[in-house]
Design a protein around this motif. Sequence first.
Motif, PDB file in Angstrom:
ATOM      1  N   ALA A  15       1.305   9.194   5.860  1.00 38.45           N
ATOM      2  CA  ALA A  15      -0.043   9.399   5.338  1.00 38.45           C
ATOM      3  C   ALA A  15      -0.231  10.849   4.903  1.00 38.45           C
ATOM      4  CB  ALA A  15      -1.082   9.004   6.382  1.00 38.45           C
ATOM      5  N   ARG A  37       0.837  -1.208   0.000  1.00 36.14           N
ATOM      6  CA  ARG A  37       0.000   0.000   0.000  1.00 36.14           C
ATOM      7  C   ARG A  37       0.870   1.257   0.000  1.00 36.14           C
ATOM      8  NH1 ARG A  37      -2.911  -3.527   3.131  1.00 36.14           N
ATOM      9  NH2 ARG A  37      -1.909  -2.837   5.054  1.00 36.14           N
ATOM     10  N   ALA A  57      -8.767   0.394   7.359  1.00 33.44           N
ATOM     11  CA  ALA A  57     -10.021   1.000   6.912  1.00 33.44           C
ATOM     12  C   ALA A  57     -10.391   0.461   5.540  1.00 33.44           C
ATOM     13  CB  ALA A  57      -9.882   2.515   6.846  1.00 33.44           C
ATOM     14  N   GLU A  58     -11.674   0.314   5.324  1.00 34.52           N
ATOM     15  CA  GLU A  58     -12.145  -0.104   4.010  1.00 34.52           C
ATOM     16  C   GLU A  58     -12.156   1.062   3.053  1.00 34.52           C
ATOM     17  OE1 GLU A  58     -15.757  -2.331   4.112  1.00 34.52           O
ATOM     18  OE2 GLU A  58     -15.124  -3.453   5.856  1.00 34.52           O
ATOM     19  N   ASP A  59     -12.251   2.275   3.595  1.00 35.79           N
ATOM     20  CA  ASP A  59     -12.228   3.469   2.762  1.00 35.79           C
ATOM     21  C   ASP A  59     -11.568   4.587   3.561  1.00 35.79           C
ATOM     22  OD1 ASP A  59     -15.758   3.833   3.324  1.00 35.79           O
ATOM     23  OD2 ASP A  59     -14.113   4.494   4.573  1.00 35.79           O
ATOM     24  N   ASP A  60     -11.572   5.795   3.018  1.00 34.52           N
ATOM     25  CA  ASP A  60     -10.921   6.920   3.669  1.00 34.52           C
ATOM     26  C   ASP A  60     -11.833   7.657   4.638  1.00 34.52           C
ATOM     27  OD1 ASP A  60      -8.551   6.447   2.428  1.00 34.52           O
ATOM     28  OD2 ASP A  60      -8.801   7.975   0.870  1.00 34.52           O
ATOM     29  N   ARG A  87     -12.179   5.108  10.854  1.00 28.80           N
ATOM     30  CA  ARG A  87     -12.185   3.785  11.453  1.00 28.80           C
ATOM     31  C   ARG A  87     -13.522   3.537  12.139  1.00 28.80           C
ATOM     32  NH1 ARG A  87      -7.303   3.079  15.083  1.00 28.80           N
ATOM     33  NH2 ARG A  87      -6.389   2.645  13.093  1.00 28.80           N
ATOM     34  N   GLU A 132      -5.111   4.973   8.376  1.00 30.46           N
ATOM     35  CA  GLU A 132      -5.931   3.769   8.309  1.00 30.46           C
ATOM     36  C   GLU A 132      -5.839   3.117   6.939  1.00 30.46           C
ATOM     37  OE1 GLU A 132      -7.063   6.671   9.534  1.00 30.46           O
ATOM     38  OE2 GLU A 132      -7.590   6.221  11.608  1.00 30.46           O
ATOM     39  N   THR A 133      -5.821   3.952   5.889  1.00 28.39           N
ATOM     40  CA  THR A 133      -5.717   3.420   4.535  1.00 28.39           C
ATOM     41  C   THR A 133      -4.360   2.753   4.330  1.00 28.39           C
ATOM     42  OG1 THR A 133      -7.265   5.044   3.667  1.00 28.39           O
ATOM     43  CG2 THR A 133      -5.773   4.016   2.084  1.00 28.39           C
ATOM     44  N   THR A 154      -3.136  10.756   2.169  1.00 35.84           N
ATOM     45  CA  THR A 154      -4.077   9.686   2.487  1.00 35.84           C
ATOM     46  C   THR A 154      -4.224   9.614   4.005  1.00 35.84           C
ATOM     47  OG1 THR A 154      -4.631   7.361   2.060  1.00 35.84           O
ATOM     48  CG2 THR A 154      -2.299   7.852   2.483  1.00 35.84           C
ATOM     49  N   THR A 155      -4.815   8.561   4.513  1.00 34.49           N
ATOM     50  CA  THR A 155      -4.970   8.394   5.958  1.00 34.49           C
ATOM     51  C   THR A 155      -4.095   7.255   6.449  1.00 34.49           C
ATOM     52  OG1 THR A 155      -6.785   6.791   5.783  1.00 34.49           O
ATOM     53  CG2 THR A 155      -7.385   9.145   5.822  1.00 34.49           C
TER      54      THR A 155
END
Length: 145
Positions: A53, A8, A67-70, A73, A61-62, A58-59
């Motif tokens: 990040a 990632r 996280a599944e998205d931005d 959480r 979490e990403t 980005t974040t």
Amino acid sequence: MDNGFGKRLAHARAEKNLTQRELADAVGITWSQISRYEAGKAKPRLAVLLKLADALGTTSETLSGDAEDDNGREITLMLTDQETKEIERFAESESLNFNDAVQRIMAMGLKMRYDKNPDMRAQLEADMPGAYEKLLKLLAKDLNE
């Protein structure tokens, strides 16, 4: 060690057309450390993850895969019936949905905690410069909408 983070990170870096050295310079670490992260040989501390990040737009979490998205959480709160009712009342009075009310309450709580504990606020600023100001802007934005 799972290398999902490394993949990632490499993908996000490539999307920004940055070399490992350029990203490392932006974050304040060595390019070899970026290489170790991307190869799955190391994972960053939280403060470094947050800087990565930020530099990549980005974040955390990403990048970390949490996280599944931005959008942040997902958490589960263990609330009593009384606490749930209080949040529902607050949400209704502020014309918010329940989740937005919880987020605002948590942000206000963090602000109060940092305001009462200068050492904690100083540590936050040492780990993430500008984080307290971002919290204030978030609260101001929420209150002005």
